[in-house]
Design a protein around this motif. Sequence first.
Motif, short mmCIF file in Angstrom:
data_model
loop_
_atom_site.label_atom_id
_atom_site.label_comp_id
_atom_site.label_asym_id
_atom_site.label_seq_id
_atom_site.Cartn_x
_atom_site.Cartn_y
_atom_site.Cartn_z
N LEU A 150 0.80 -1.21 0.00
CA LEU A 150 0.00 0.00 0.00
C LEU A 150 0.84 1.27 0.00
CD1 LEU A 150 -2.69 -1.11 2.60
CD2 LEU A 150 -2.89 -1.13 0.11
N MET A 151 1.95 1.25 0.73
CA MET A 151 2.80 2.44 0.79
C MET A 151 4.17 2.10 1.36
SD MET A 151 1.34 4.48 4.16
CE MET A 151 2.54 5.78 3.97
N ASP A 152 5.17 2.88 0.95
CA ASP A 152 6.49 2.85 1.56
C ASP A 152 6.64 4.14 2.35
OD1 ASP A 152 7.30 0.40 0.51
OD2 ASP A 152 7.92 1.33 -1.37
N ASP A 153 6.75 4.03 3.67
CA ASP A 153 6.78 5.19 4.55
C ASP A 153 8.18 5.38 5.10
OD1 ASP A 153 5.88 7.36 5.90
OD2 ASP A 153 4.43 6.30 7.15
N GLU A 154 8.77 6.54 4.84
CA GLU A 154 10.13 6.82 5.27
C GLU A 154 10.21 6.95 6.79
OE1 GLU A 154 13.73 10.09 4.51
OE2 GLU A 154 11.74 10.37 3.61
N ILE A 155 11.22 6.34 7.38
CA ILE A 155 11.49 6.48 8.81
C ILE A 155 12.31 7.74 9.03
CG2 ILE A 155 12.54 5.44 10.85
CD1 ILE A 155 10.04 3.99 9.83
N VAL A 156 11.87 8.59 9.96
CA VAL A 156 12.54 9.85 10.23
C VAL A 156 12.76 9.99 11.73
CG1 VAL A 156 11.61 11.03 8.20
CG2 VAL A 156 10.33 11.07 10.36
N LEU A 157 13.59 10.95 12.09
CA LEU A 157 13.81 11.30 13.50
C LEU A 157 12.83 12.41 13.86
CD1 LEU A 157 15.54 11.16 16.13
CD2 LEU A 157 16.94 12.98 15.10
N VAL A 158 12.15 12.25 15.00
CA VAL A 158 11.23 13.29 15.49
C VAL A 158 11.72 13.75 16.86
CG1 VAL A 158 8.84 13.88 16.00
CG2 VAL A 158 9.34 12.13 14.29
N VAL A 159 11.88 15.07 17.02
CA VAL A 159 12.35 15.64 18.28
C VAL A 159 11.50 16.85 18.62
CG1 VAL A 159 14.72 14.86 17.85
CG2 VAL A 159 14.05 17.19 17.21
N SER A 160 11.54 17.24 19.87
CA SER A 160 10.89 18.48 20.29
C SER A 160 11.54 19.66 19.59
CB SER A 160 11.00 18.63 21.81
OG SER A 160 10.67 19.96 22.21
#
Length: 288
Positions: A150-160
């Motif tokens: 259905l989709m390829d979702d990129e893994i990213v870094l999430v920070v405040s």
Amino acid sequence: MELLQLRYFKDAAELENFSKVAQKNYVPQPSISKTISKLEQELGVKLFDRNGKKISLNANGNYFYNKVNTALQNIDEGIHYFKAPLRSNISIYIQAGNRLISMLTADFLVSSKDIFVSAVNQISDENKNSYDFTFMQLQEHMEDFQYKPLMDDEIVLVVSSRHPLSKYNEISIQELKEYPYIAYYRSIQLRDFTDAYCQREGNFTPSVVFETADYQALRYMLEKNKGISLMPKTLFLLNSSTNYKIIQLKEKAYRTLVIAWKKDKVLSEHEKQFLKFTQDWFLKRNYQ
């Protein structure tokens, strides 16, 4: 050859005892023995090895069982299809992409008047085979499933937005070894994926200081600057906020979300309708 013969044969193959087959079907035990013997005569081969009261499939029996099992399942699904109520129910098991699938099912229910969708996030041993579709991350071993990506979702870094790393737009995973992490529980597929990514690309296991199964709790802890997190990019773009920063990783990683169903399952017309709607829904939103 009669349908009842095949049902008795299937029961005998699974129970390995004619008496138990008789008890299950409320018939005398000699009737089962005669039925199986007649079936073997019609086929011209022995299907069971007999050792006293215990029976077991031989090579011929194993081959015939696989064919009969598939045929009976198709027949039963066909009977169920025509006996089913006008309002059809599709059950889905959501192992990954919960927020996206919630939006998908809501849109499907708006567009469909005669199909109801029920969703679960956890299953027990008793109902592990009772769902029609599962939404999951693509795994290495999918031999027991048919599936559609259905989709390829990129893994990213999430920070405040208050975190020192928020000044970056791109960063290497190898620079993130010493930071505390906010993550989902290990029982959730995404956690296994990101842990394996850190080990493969950064040669470390994240030091998790808070773990949860709830997206809102995870997001709250990130915004409070209690740690950093590796997340699918689409998940955080659904509700953008100035309270956190999305940072791309130099070592690219994508998790693939698929819709899957059991390999030997024959899809009903309503299930085919749901499958097509799902594929079109992701395509129209460019979740690729």
